[in-house]
Write an enzyme that holds these catalytic residues in place. Structure first.
Site, PDB file in Angstrom:
ATOM      1  N   ASP A  49      -4.571  -2.877  -9.309  1.00 15.76           N
ATOM      2  CA  ASP A  49      -4.338  -3.501  -7.997  1.00 15.76           C
ATOM      3  C   ASP A  49      -4.289  -5.034  -7.941  1.00 15.76           C
ATOM      4  OD1 ASP A  49      -3.934  -2.773  -5.184  1.00 15.76           O
ATOM      5  OD2 ASP A  49      -5.834  -3.797  -4.822  1.00 15.76           O
TER       6      ASP A  49
ATOM      7  N   LYS B  80       1.367   1.720  -7.053  1.00 10.20           N
ATOM      8  CA  LYS B  80       0.739   0.881  -8.083  1.00 10.20           C
ATOM      9  C   LYS B  80      -0.297   1.664  -8.887  1.00 10.20           C
ATOM     10  CE  LYS B  80      -0.828  -2.230  -5.248  1.00 10.20           C
ATOM     11  NZ  LYS B  80      -0.277  -1.631  -4.031  1.00 10.20           N
ATOM     12  N   THR B  81      -1.241   2.292  -8.169  1.00  4.05           N
ATOM     13  CA  THR B  81      -2.324   2.996  -8.852  1.00  4.05           C
ATOM     14  C   THR B  81      -1.801   4.240  -9.559  1.00  4.05           C
ATOM     15  OG1 THR B  81      -3.905   2.162  -7.243  1.00  4.05           O
ATOM     16  CG2 THR B  81      -4.587   4.077  -8.524  1.00  4.05           C
TER      17      THR B  81
ATOM     18  N   ARG C 248      -9.898   7.989  -0.182  1.00  2.00           N
ATOM     19  CA  ARG C 248      -9.874   7.161  -1.399  1.00  2.00           C
ATOM     20  C   ARG C 248     -10.934   7.579  -2.411  1.00  2.00           C
ATOM     21  NH1 ARG C 248      -6.128   2.591  -2.041  1.00  2.00           N
ATOM     22  NH2 ARG C 248      -5.141   2.439   0.004  1.00  2.00           N
TER      23      ARG C 248
ATOM     24  N   SER D 285       0.823  -1.207   0.000  1.00  2.91           N
ATOM     25  CA  SER D 285       0.000   0.000   0.000  1.00  2.91           C
ATOM     26  C   SER D 285       0.862   1.265   0.000  1.00  2.91           C
ATOM     27  CB  SER D 285      -0.900  -0.015   1.234  1.00  2.91           C
ATOM     28  OG  SER D 285      -1.789   1.071   1.151  1.00  2.91           O
TER      29      SER D 285
HETATM   30  P1  ATP Z   1      -2.822   0.579  -2.419  1.00  2.00           P
HETATM   31  O1  ATP Z   1      -2.371  -0.861  -2.490  1.00  2.00           O
HETATM   32  O2  ATP Z   1      -3.143   1.004  -1.026  1.00  2.00           O
HETATM   33  O3  ATP Z   1      -3.888   0.906  -3.390  1.00  2.00           O
HETATM   34  P2  ATP Z   1      -0.857   1.845  -4.214  1.00  2.00           P
HETATM   35  O4  ATP Z   1       0.383   1.035  -4.388  1.00  2.00           O
HETATM   36  O5  ATP Z   1      -1.844   1.826  -5.311  1.00  2.00           O
HETATM   37  O6  ATP Z   1      -1.510   1.493  -2.774  1.00  2.00           O
HETATM   38  P3  ATP Z   1      -0.860   4.662  -4.663  1.00  2.00           P
HETATM   39  O7  ATP Z   1      -2.320   4.833  -4.459  1.00  2.00           O
HETATM   40  O8  ATP Z   1      -0.357   4.733  -6.055  1.00  2.00           O
HETATM   41  O9  ATP Z   1      -0.364   3.337  -3.950  1.00  2.00           O
HETATM   42  O10 ATP Z   1      -0.133   5.718  -3.730  1.00  2.00           O
HETATM   43  C1  ATP Z   1       1.117   6.306  -3.942  1.00  2.00           C
HETATM   44  C2  ATP Z   1       1.086   7.670  -3.272  1.00  2.00           C
HETATM   45  O11 ATP Z   1       2.368   8.226  -3.180  1.00  2.00           O
HETATM   46  C3  ATP Z   1       0.230   8.624  -4.063  1.00  2.00           C
HETATM   47  O12 ATP Z   1      -0.466   9.442  -3.163  1.00  2.00           O
HETATM   48  C4  ATP Z   1       1.281   9.428  -4.849  1.00  2.00           C
HETATM   49  O13 ATP Z   1       0.855  10.718  -5.154  1.00  2.00           O
HETATM   50  C5  ATP Z   1       2.414   9.473  -3.856  1.00  2.00           C
HETATM   51  N1  ATP Z   1       3.776   9.596  -4.438  1.00  2.00           N
HETATM   52  C6  ATP Z   1       4.669  10.562  -4.148  1.00  2.00           C
HETATM   53  N2  ATP Z   1       5.817  10.379  -4.790  1.00  2.00           N
HETATM   54  C7  ATP Z   1       5.699   9.262  -5.523  1.00  2.00           C
HETATM   55  C8  ATP Z   1       6.582   8.561  -6.416  1.00  2.00           C
HETATM   56  N3  ATP Z   1       7.824   8.968  -6.662  1.00  2.00           N
HETATM   57  N4  ATP Z   1       6.106   7.437  -7.006  1.00  2.00           N
HETATM   58  C9  ATP Z   1       4.857   6.992  -6.755  1.00  2.00           C
HETATM   59  N5  ATP Z   1       3.984   7.624  -5.922  1.00  2.00           N
HETATM   60  C10 ATP Z   1       4.392   8.754  -5.308  1.00  2.00           C
HETATM   61 MN    MN Z   2      -3.838   1.235  -5.374  1.00  2.41          MN
END
Ligand code: ATP
Ligand code: MN
Length: 547
Positions: A272, A257-258, A337, A253
């Site tokens: 996801d 990914k998203t 979210r 998390s």
């Molecule tokens: P989940 O499994 O909970 O859905 P996820 O892996 O999809 O988590 P994201 O929703 O993509 O995670 O969250 C990444 C967060 O980090 C976002 O809020 C994004 O704006 C922020 N962020 C800041 N810097 C970066 C970076 N260099 N790369 C990716 N995300 C970044």
């Molecule tokens: Mn996600």
């Protein structure tokens, strides 16, 4: 599920089954007013009328609140201990057993609660875009917002498919508004999320966080997928617009990914949950569930524009007068979210399937600032890092707390695994070998120092790194072995200043870097001890060199 058979026969057909009076009596649910697969606009109207707190944002999204629980409750998840699956399940803190009798008591409690309601919602939809591996899921819930959420996150049936739906493979009973009885055997709080793998039933009590439902479906997939030789994965997936060549990004998390899969230059397969079969990959879901904290149109335009009519905005703060959402506010939770159907992202590939990935990316948000922003992993290093599943979060936002917290979650999805991590690792190793996929470790976390001293990697730089992977440019670049982790670090990357590629040189105090790297290496080794017996000596030797 014998009960649902007769239920299917009782289902009215035609337009009627899109509205009221769907019959749930075969489930022992006697509520007369049952609304099945309502259209989003109708669910909006119900939400505004029935739910004190629901509102509409100035961009048309449905704002809803999940109450006390604003994130998942992993400690309250239970799996039914059943003779047929007992030997398959990785029992422990992730999969805590309950007996069949207790499951029935909680199921009964959910139904009793349903029967006190004047109206219920049913969503019948699919999980899995591969027609050969598609599950029919039924959601029964009390809140219109939960119905809209699952309408968005599952794969929406056509009118004809809905008429022909028949018996679902699995049922989610979401009575989250009502608590579990703490005196029920094995209950440790007012929240209980119970899964029965055999009947494919899920009961939710005492939490209204919508994400529990989608992760319940994923947990089922994580059982039945590997049982049939299919690898289920906590990853996002994209594909090249011209060649269709795909790529997947694993990560815990908050690792990206998203965010990183919403890429205007590529086709979005999903954000996801995916499966890898002998034919390629497919998305399990029909929508995305994006973190909304600090969301801005400048940095994340694709996701920002998707939060419009039809989307659910969960636990966000908004201006009472203008209904303008303050994406920077974490007054309710840091875990705000947005949930929207995948086609709200302009480059979504429908159906959400693609061929075998050529690149497998492990995302980690290393708040220690130790791991390089990009490195390439050998096949055995890939296994080591997949089983480790490392990320590090900042401990909290309180003043004075600056020490990041390391998290190791096997397969980058520990909370959703059903089998032992080795089962998923073996399936991944076989697929990587078979398709000669390249494996990369990408640190989306800190650079120039740990949290407190350094800064988070700029999103634009991480995007440049991902682009360089996909364009094959990185594959031919010279690399240097990281002295502590032994992974291959490119010495150049298009669009990224060369000086940030080796993390040690970004720290003002190299000795402090060495100490931090040694400490992290020690945490890796300590964590890996529990898997040493399950892997080959080569994988065992693929971790950090120094500790
Ligand atoms: P989940 O499994 O909970 O859905 P996820 O892996 O999809 O988590 P994201 O929703 O993509 O995670 O969250 C990444 C967060 O980090 C976002 O809020 C994004 O704006 C922020 N962020 C800041 N810097 C970066 C970076 N260099 N790369 C990716 N995300 C970044
Ligand atoms: Mn996600």
């Amino acid at each position: 599920m014998a009960t649902a058979e007769s239920q299917a026969k009782a289902a009215p057909d035609g337009d009627q089954d899109m509205t009221a009076d769907f019959d749930l009596t075969p489930y022992g649910i006697t509520v007369k007013d049952v609304r099945r697969n309502l259209a989003p606009a109708t669910l909006y109207a119900e939400a505004i009328r029935e739910d004190d707190q629901c509102d509409i944002s100035d961009t048309g999204a449905l704002i809803a609140y999940s109450g006390d629980k604003t994130g998942r409750s992993p400690k309250d998840k239970r799996i039914v201990e059943h003779p047929d699956s007992k030997a398959d399940v990785w029992w422990g803190p992730v999969n805590i057993p309950i007996d069949q009798e207790t499951f029935q008591i909680n199921l009964e409690r959910a139904k009793d609660y349903f029967n006190t309601r004047k109206r219920l919602y049913v969503v019948d939809a699919f999980a899995g875009w591969d027609p050969r591996n598609r599950a029919k899921v039924r959601v029964i819930c009390t809140r219109p917002y939960h119905a809209l959420f699952m309408h968005n996150l599952l794969i929406r049936p056509t009118r004809q498919e809905l008429q022909d739906f028949g018996t679902p493979h699995g049922v989610i009973y979401n009575a989250g508004e009502f608590p579990a009885n703490q005196r029920t055997h094995g209950m440790t709080s007012k929240t209980s999320i119970d899964l029965c793998l055999e009947t494919r039933e899920m009961v939710i009590l005492g939490t209204e966080y919508a994400g529990e439902m989608k992760k319940g479906v994923f947990t089922m997939m994580n059982y039945y997928g590997p049982k049939r030789g299919i690898l289920s994965m906590h990853c996002s997936a994209t594909a090249d617009k011209q060649s269709g060549r795909s790529s997947i990004m694993f990560g815990l998390s908050g690792t990206g990914k998203t965010t990183l899969s919403a890429d205007p230059n590529r086709l979005l397969i999903g954000d996801d949950e995916h499966c890898w079969t002998d034919q390629g990959i497919f998305n399990i879901e029909g929508g995305c569930y994006a973190k909304a904290i600090h969301l801005a149109p400048e940095t994340e335009p694709e996701i920002f524009q998707a939060l419009r009519f039809g989307a659910v905005l969960e636990n966000v703060v908004f201006d009472q007068e203008t209904h303008h959402v303050d994406f920077h506010s974490s007054r309710i939770t840091e875990n705000t979210r947005g949930a929207y159907p995948i086609e709200f992202i302009r480059n979504a590939q429908i159906p959400c399937v693609a061929g075998h990935p050529s690149d497998v990316i492990f995302l980690t948000c290393d708040a220690f600032g130790v791991l390089p922003p990009i490195s390439r992993l050998s096949p055995t290093q890939a296994m080591y890092h997949f089983i480790s599943g490392y990320t590090a979060k900042i401990a909290g936002t309180e003043v004075g707390i600056t020490e990041p917290q390391a998290t190791f979650s096997p397969c980058f999805g520990g909370p959703f695994l059903v089998w032992h991590p080795a089962k998923y690792a073996e399936l991944l190793a076989a697929r990587l070998r078979e398709h000669n996929a390249r494996v990369w470790l990408v640190n989306t976390g800190w650079s120039g120092g740990s949290y407190g001293t350094g800064t988070r990697m700029k999103l634009s730089l991480t995007r440049a790194i991902i682009n360089a992977i996909h364009s094959d440019e990185l594959a031919s670049v010279k690399t240097q072995a990281d002295p502590v982790f032994g992974i291959d670090v490119p010495i150049a990357c298009p669009g990224v200043p060369a000086e940030i590629l080796a993390p040690r040189s970004t720290w003002s105090d190299p000795a402090a870097y060495d100490a931090a790297a040694r400490r992290l290496a020690g945490l890796f080794r300590e964590n890996f001890k529990k898997y040493e017996a399950d892997v080959s000596p080569e994988v065992r030797a693929s971790g950090p060199r120094i500790a």
